[in-house]
Design a protein around this motif. Sequence first.
Motif: not given
Length: 100
Positions: A52-76
Amino acid sequence: MSIKGQIESVIQAEFSPLEMQVINESHMHSGPATESHFKLVLVSETFDGLNKVKRQQAVYRALAEIMPQIHALGLHTYTQDEWQSIHQQAPASPKCGGGH
């Protein structure tokens, strides 16, 4: 492009999802932002063999440029077998703990 659209575009390109749901849950939270809280349900063969941790890390890496615009992101994040085993139903999001 909306933040939701940006998320969908990046996830589609990076993970070739078998299932993807990007749900804008901003209306469930306090504050004026209309695109601040999201829930991402993602089923991908990319996750085979990853915890689960590696999956979430991969998603956060992919969305790195967008994340500053997001307050919360629930990942499933699921493999196809996991998604089938839970009857293709992600857990409900918790209620907002902030003030309204």
